[in-house]
Design a protein around this motif. Structure first.
Motif, PDB file in Angstrom:
ATOM      1  N   ILE A 144      44.348  35.368  35.612  1.00 27.28           N
ATOM      2  CA  ILE A 144      44.601  34.515  36.766  1.00 27.28           C
ATOM      3  C   ILE A 144      43.481  34.779  37.761  1.00 27.28           C
ATOM      4  CG2 ILE A 144      47.109  34.478  36.438  1.00 27.28           C
ATOM      5  CD1 ILE A 144      47.358  36.556  38.681  1.00 27.28           C
ATOM      6  N   SER A 145      43.386  33.988  38.805  1.00 33.51           N
ATOM      7  CA  SER A 145      42.337  34.210  39.800  1.00 33.51           C
ATOM      8  C   SER A 145      42.733  35.376  40.710  1.00 33.51           C
ATOM      9  CB  SER A 145      42.114  32.953  40.638  1.00 33.51           C
ATOM     10  OG  SER A 145      43.245  32.712  41.460  1.00 33.51           O
ATOM     11  N   SER A 146      41.739  35.999  41.317  1.00 36.22           N
ATOM     12  CA  SER A 146      42.004  37.061  42.289  1.00 36.22           C
ATOM     13  C   SER A 146      42.799  36.512  43.468  1.00 36.22           C
ATOM     14  CB  SER A 146      40.696  37.692  42.779  1.00 36.22           C
ATOM     15  OG  SER A 146      40.095  38.419  41.743  1.00 36.22           O
ATOM     16  N   ALA A 147      42.513  35.262  43.840  1.00 35.99           N
ATOM     17  CA  ALA A 147      43.254  34.628  44.932  1.00 35.99           C
ATOM     18  C   ALA A 147      44.732  34.485  44.571  1.00 35.99           C
ATOM     19  CB  ALA A 147      42.646  33.267  45.268  1.00 35.99           C
ATOM     20  N   ALA A 148      45.026  34.155  43.319  1.00 35.39           N
ATOM     21  CA  ALA A 148      46.423  34.038  42.885  1.00 35.39           C
ATOM     22  C   ALA A 148      47.101  35.403  42.927  1.00 35.39           C
ATOM     23  CB  ALA A 148      46.495  33.442  41.486  1.00 35.39           C
ATOM     24  N   ALA A 149      46.404  36.437  42.485  1.00 36.94           N
ATOM     25  CA  ALA A 149      46.967  37.793  42.535  1.00 36.94           C
ATOM     26  C   ALA A 149      47.213  38.204  43.982  1.00 36.94           C
ATOM     27  CB  ALA A 149      46.040  38.779  41.837  1.00 36.94           C
ATOM     28  N   SER A 150      46.266  37.906  44.854  1.00 38.61           N
ATOM     29  CA  SER A 150      46.398  38.243  46.269  1.00 38.61           C
ATOM     30  C   SER A 150      47.580  37.503  46.896  1.00 38.61           C
ATOM     31  CB  SER A 150      45.102  37.895  47.007  1.00 38.61           C
ATOM     32  OG  SER A 150      45.236  38.157  48.373  1.00 38.61           O
ATOM     33  N   SER A 151      47.733  36.248  46.555  1.00 39.20           N
ATOM     34  CA  SER A 151      48.848  35.448  47.081  1.00 39.20           C
ATOM     35  C   SER A 151      50.188  36.033  46.636  1.00 39.20           C
ATOM     36  CB  SER A 151      48.721  34.005  46.603  1.00 39.20           C
ATOM     37  OG  SER A 151      49.827  33.240  46.983  1.00 39.20           O
ATOM     38  N   GLN A 152      50.272  36.417  45.362  1.00 38.96           N
ATOM     39  CA  GLN A 152      51.503  37.017  44.857  1.00 38.96           C
ATOM     40  C   GLN A 152      51.768  38.358  45.548  1.00 38.96           C
ATOM     41  OE1 GLN A 152      53.932  35.860  42.928  1.00 38.96           O
ATOM     42  NE2 GLN A 152      52.840  33.901  42.839  1.00 38.96           N
ATOM     43  N   ARG A 153      50.712  39.125  45.827  1.00 35.82           N
ATOM     44  CA  ARG A 153      50.871  40.408  46.519  1.00 35.82           C
ATOM     45  C   ARG A 153      51.459  40.185  47.918  1.00 35.82           C
ATOM     46  NH1 ARG A 153      48.946  45.463  45.643  1.00 35.82           N
ATOM     47  NH2 ARG A 153      47.368  44.754  44.178  1.00 35.82           N
ATOM     48  N   GLN A 154      50.939  39.177  48.621  1.00 35.64           N
ATOM     49  CA  GLN A 154      51.446  38.888  49.956  1.00 35.64           C
ATOM     50  C   GLN A 154      52.919  38.502  49.918  1.00 35.64           C
ATOM     51  OE1 GLN A 154      49.855  39.637  52.775  1.00 35.64           O
ATOM     52  NE2 GLN A 154      48.332  40.449  51.361  1.00 35.64           N
ATOM     53  N   LYS A 155      53.306  37.697  48.921  1.00 37.98           N
ATOM     54  CA  LYS A 155      54.715  37.326  48.772  1.00 37.98           C
ATOM     55  C   LYS A 155      55.554  38.555  48.482  1.00 37.98           C
ATOM     56  CE  LYS A 155      53.766  32.705  47.008  1.00 37.98           C
ATOM     57  NZ  LYS A 155      53.823  31.834  45.821  1.00 37.98           N
ATOM     58  N   TRP A 156      55.041  39.447  47.633  1.00 38.48           N
ATOM     59  CA  TRP A 156      55.754  40.664  47.254  1.00 38.48           C
ATOM     60  C   TRP A 156      55.917  41.579  48.470  1.00 38.48           C
ATOM     61  CZ3 TRP A 156      53.476  45.749  46.336  1.00 38.48           C
ATOM     62  CH2 TRP A 156      54.340  46.649  45.729  1.00 38.48           C
ATOM     63  N   LEU A 157      54.876  41.722  49.260  1.00 42.89           N
ATOM     64  CA  LEU A 157      54.922  42.596  50.431  1.00 42.89           C
ATOM     65  C   LEU A 157      55.869  42.066  51.506  1.00 42.89           C
ATOM     66  CD1 LEU A 157      51.164  43.574  50.783  1.00 42.89           C
ATOM     67  CD2 LEU A 157      53.059  45.074  50.090  1.00 42.89           C
ATOM     68  N   SER A 158      55.942  40.755  51.626  1.00 50.05           N
ATOM     69  CA  SER A 158      56.778  40.167  52.676  1.00 50.05           C
ATOM     70  C   SER A 158      58.222  39.985  52.233  1.00 50.05           C
ATOM     71  CB  SER A 158      56.213  38.820  53.127  1.00 50.05           C
ATOM     72  OG  SER A 158      56.279  37.880  52.094  1.00 50.05           O
ATOM     73  N   GLY A 159      58.470  40.148  50.921  1.00 53.14           N
ATOM     74  CA  GLY A 159      59.805  39.920  50.393  1.00 53.14           C
ATOM     75  C   GLY A 159      60.649  41.099  50.485  1.00 53.14           C
TER      76      GLY A 159
END
Length: 67
Positions: free
Chosen positions: A52-67
């Motif tokens: 996947i793209s690094s941007a996709a991984a980063s986006s998922q990380r942000q969702k994970w951190l805020s969840g």
């Protein structure tokens, strides 16, 4: 249509068991990426492993951190 056929029709990597035919992470992919976050892997390594793209991984990380 079987999942394998859907992946083939959508030109998704045959080994991409963690993606939907549309190329998005499925539940198995989301569990895998969250485990990698817990292990402390950087987004670039996660992106490489999951194709996947690094941007996709980063986006998922942000969702994970805020969840």
């Amino acid at each position: 249509m079987a999942l394998r056929e859907q992946h083939a029709a959508a030109d998704v990597d045959h080994g991409a068991w963690w993606k939907t035919p549309a190329g998005r992470l499925n539940e198995a992919g989301l569990r895998a990426i969250r485990q990698m976050f817990r292990e402390g892997l950087p987004d670039s390594e996660i992106a490489r492993r999951l194709k996947i793209s690094s941007a996709a991984a980063s986006s998922q990380r942000q969702k994970w951190l805020s969840g």
